[in-house]
Design a protein around this motif. Structure first.
Motif: not given
Length: 165
Positions: A11-15, A26-31, A131-133, A160-164
């Motif tokens: 995940k990238s930053s759009w700040a 990268l944003n904090d989540r990406g890092k 992102t990051c898959s 990253p958010k894969n429930p499995l």
């Protein structure tokens, strides 16, 4: 046997609205996600021979996180200009041109091209690589020129958010 790991950048930053797309970090989540995904992939694929990345900052930083997990030096990451926002055809050309001595390659890129390319490789279809898959396939071939057209075995798809996980 060749193994290809396709990785969409974290995940990238759009700040900073004025920042060029190529230079977005990268944003904090990406890092956080990049090293965590590298560890999860390492459990499934214990060795990567080569890391190839788009030179865009967000892709390169994601590649660095994976390289660190595999004890690959940052200087050994191969940056390929044509992977920046590449269509599937450019990714195909990059894969076909890989050195045959590398049996497991991690390639870092961008949507929509990386999703389109992943969908060309097996009968597993993905609407959109988050992102990051990581999408992984293997083929029983001796060189990368044959890889794209050879029958492939789907290995896994994780994000990253894969429930499995």
């Amino acid at each position: 046997m060749k193994i290809l790991l396709l990785v969409r950048h974290a995940k990238s930053s759009w700040a900073n609205e004025n920042e060029a797309d190529f230079d977005r970090p990268l944003n904090d989540r990406g890092k956080k996600d990049a090293p965590q995904m590298a560890e999860r992939v390492q459990e499934k694929v214990p060795r990567i021979d080569l890391v190839v990345s788009s030179p865009a900052k967000r892709a390169h930083k994601t590649a660095k996180a994976f390289a660190a997990a595999y004890n690959i030096k940052d200087d050994d990451i191969q940056l390929v200009e044509t992977l920046y926002l590449a269509p599937a055809s450019s990714i195909y050309q990059t894969v076909a041109g890989l050195a045959d001595g590398n049996d497991c390659v991690a390639l870092f890129g961008h949507n929509p091209g990386i999703t389109d390319f992943a969908n060309m490789l097996s009968n597993v279809r993905i609407d959109d690589m988050p992102t990051c898959s990581v999408f992984a396939v293997s083929a029983d071939v001796g060189n990368w020129r044959e890889f794209v057209t050879a029958p492939k075995k789907f290995l896994f798809f994780d994000y990253p958010k894969n429930p499995l996980k």
